[in-house]
Design a protein around this motif. Sequence first.
Motif, short mmCIF file in Angstrom:
data_model
loop_
_atom_site.label_atom_id
_atom_site.label_comp_id
_atom_site.label_asym_id
_atom_site.label_seq_id
_atom_site.Cartn_x
_atom_site.Cartn_y
_atom_site.Cartn_z
N GLN A 189 10.55 0.99 7.38
CA GLN A 189 10.01 2.10 8.19
C GLN A 189 8.96 3.10 7.64
OE1 GLN A 189 14.00 3.48 9.83
NE2 GLN A 189 12.77 3.55 11.58
N MET A 190 9.32 3.58 6.30
CA MET A 190 8.61 4.15 5.49
C MET A 190 8.58 3.81 4.20
SD MET A 190 8.68 8.52 6.61
CE MET A 190 10.42 8.67 5.87
N ALA A 191 7.53 3.74 3.38
CA ALA A 191 7.64 3.09 2.03
C ALA A 191 6.70 3.96 0.98
CB ALA A 191 7.24 1.97 1.89
N LEU A 192 7.45 4.35 -0.06
CA LEU A 192 6.45 5.33 -0.86
C LEU A 192 5.73 4.09 -1.95
CD1 LEU A 192 6.01 8.13 -2.16
CD2 LEU A 192 8.01 7.82 -3.49
N ILE A 193 4.50 4.23 -1.99
CA ILE A 193 3.84 3.40 -2.60
C ILE A 193 2.78 3.97 -3.57
CG2 ILE A 193 2.37 1.26 -2.53
CD1 ILE A 193 4.99 0.69 -1.07
N GLU A 194 2.19 3.28 -4.50
CA GLU A 194 1.21 3.79 -5.44
C GLU A 194 -0.13 3.01 -5.10
OE1 GLU A 194 1.78 4.81 -9.33
OE2 GLU A 194 2.92 6.69 -9.03
N ALA A 195 -1.18 3.41 -5.34
CA ALA A 195 -2.52 2.57 -5.18
C ALA A 195 -3.56 3.26 -5.95
CB ALA A 195 -2.92 2.47 -3.76
N ARG A 196 -4.40 2.44 -6.39
CA ARG A 196 -5.57 3.29 -7.15
C ARG A 196 -6.99 2.95 -6.46
NH1 ARG A 196 -7.18 4.18 -12.67
NH2 ARG A 196 -9.11 2.88 -13.31
N VAL A 197 -7.86 3.86 -6.79
CA VAL A 197 -9.19 3.96 -6.48
C VAL A 197 -10.11 3.23 -7.46
CG1 VAL A 197 -11.19 5.28 -5.22
CG2 VAL A 197 -8.79 6.09 -5.17
N GLU A 198 -9.94 2.00 -7.37
CA GLU A 198 -10.63 1.12 -8.64
C GLU A 198 -12.07 1.47 -8.37
OE1 GLU A 198 -9.02 -0.36 -10.41
OE2 GLU A 198 -7.33 -1.31 -9.61
N ALA A 199 -12.68 1.45 -9.83
CA ALA A 199 -14.03 1.87 -10.05
C ALA A 199 -14.58 3.04 -9.46
CB ALA A 199 -15.04 1.02 -9.23
N GLY A 200 -13.48 3.98 -8.66
CA GLY A 200 -13.99 5.34 -8.31
C GLY A 200 -14.57 5.22 -6.93
N ASP A 201 -14.66 4.25 -6.36
CA ASP A 201 -15.44 4.15 -5.10
C ASP A 201 -14.39 4.28 -3.98
OD1 ASP A 201 -18.40 3.07 -4.26
OD2 ASP A 201 -16.76 2.41 -2.68
N PRO A 202 -14.84 4.93 -2.79
CA PRO A 202 -13.61 5.13 -1.82
C PRO A 202 -13.52 3.80 -1.24
CG PRO A 202 -15.44 6.81 -1.66
CD PRO A 202 -16.07 6.10 -2.76
N HIS A 203 -14.35 2.96 -1.09
CA HIS A 203 -14.18 1.74 -0.43
C HIS A 203 -12.67 1.06 -0.88
CE1 HIS A 203 -14.35 -2.49 0.95
NE2 HIS A 203 -14.56 -2.90 -0.40
#
Length: 510
Positions: free
Chosen positions: A385-399
Amino acid sequence: MTVAVTLSLAGPVGAQGGALRVGLPSIAASLDPATALEGSVAIIARQMFDTLVQYRDASSDIEPGLATQWSVSRDGLAWTFRLRDGVRFQDGTPLTAQHVVESLARVIQPDAPHAPNPNAAAPRLVRGTPGVIKEIRAVDARTVQIGLLLPYAPLPAVLAHPAFSIVLTGSLGQRWIGTGPFALTEASEGRVVLDANPSYWGGTPRSTRLVFVDTGEDAHGEAMLDSLAVDVVLLSMAPSRPSGVLSVPSWRIGYVALNTEKEPFKLVKARRAVGAALDPALIAPAVTPIGVPLLSFLPLGVWGRRDGPPVLEASAANARRLLADAGLARGTSVSLLIGDDGKRGDQTRVAEAIRASLAPAGITVPIQTESPEVALRIARNAQHQMALIEARVEAGDPHFLLYPLSSSEGATKGAAAVNLSFYRNRTMDDLLIRGSQVSFRPERQRLYFRAQTMLSEEVPWIPVYVRLHWGRARGEVRHLRLHPSGNPRFDRVWVDQPGPGAPSAPGSGR
């Protein structure tokens, strides 16, 4: 003749300090910059090699590196880079466009000589090998052109990443040679020694030698700093002592993915209720060893960040109103999936803070704790239902954050899933696709502002915290600046050497 050679290698007299010793949590066996997206390899590569363009201090904006000028064709399919005059590799070889072509090709082309193994960068940053890259060619001795299969606006940011460092491919298999401020002298288990490159195009480094030491756990690194065994130590969490502390928000965030295919989060008001209830004042102490609450979809230090009303509202009253409007009674229960290896309990503490935030709104939160690998597999199969996840803005680009977390492309269940809210919206897809193709920066920023506004209304995922890069330095260390990428520059850093009997220089090392 011997004296002349010695002086030429030493650089201008009095222009440098002595050795700068840097403690890292680990040092990888391989120094191939293309094998890692972050960590010690990227940090060391930043000192040995240059990229065509590079990140400015404290941000993901780019500035000239080995290329002084770059442009894109009207159709967005050809990027042209003009190389800097007079650059030489550390062995004296003059840099040419062909060197750049060969260096980039080994990362892009899977069958290229000396292709990295594993190749971590290309699949993530250019959508595969060769991914969006059609060809890389030398137009002349100082001009490189990269042809694309489709317009790809993040390309300059990608080329600033250390994984795309320019290496002298003819030397591979024998030693690593770049054009950077420091040249490799020694690489052994747990220790890497780099000596200053006196002919560096960016100016003679301020330290004659750079020594990287594997310190292991943070506590051991701090002990080595206190015993003067190192001058600087980079850490994974807040130091235990306040002296000489530096920190900067990283490009890695923690967020809550709300499964929009499951009740109650099929309803947008139920999703908005969670954001309304989350309280930064409760989140802050839970993440204090590693980071700080994040009140926007992109962290500081990433261009394109929209500053507006915070996503975390800390308003139980507003959350209760939204739940009532959605037809949900008080006492609604939604489970929260986390991945925690039990070593430090970071995710468990954050999960408890989320539960405490939602309780006043009438939402009960059972916490499902699994190993990180199992939790990710469950989330990728939409069994949460909900999940606590981590993610990275690779190369510092919003894309590299907004697109994978919010577009329909990443919402296919299974091992390739990256949109773990399984949110699908054609308007959002259009905004993010156009943002990845339009090379005109003001237009890209406008598109990403619109996308973030839409995310704040639709709330498929909620930013919760941003990790910090931490470090400590001796008081004698000068001009040390951390960078959001995690890869600080050490060519501008030096250690003051007090005279005999003089007290240590005061200061925080900033």
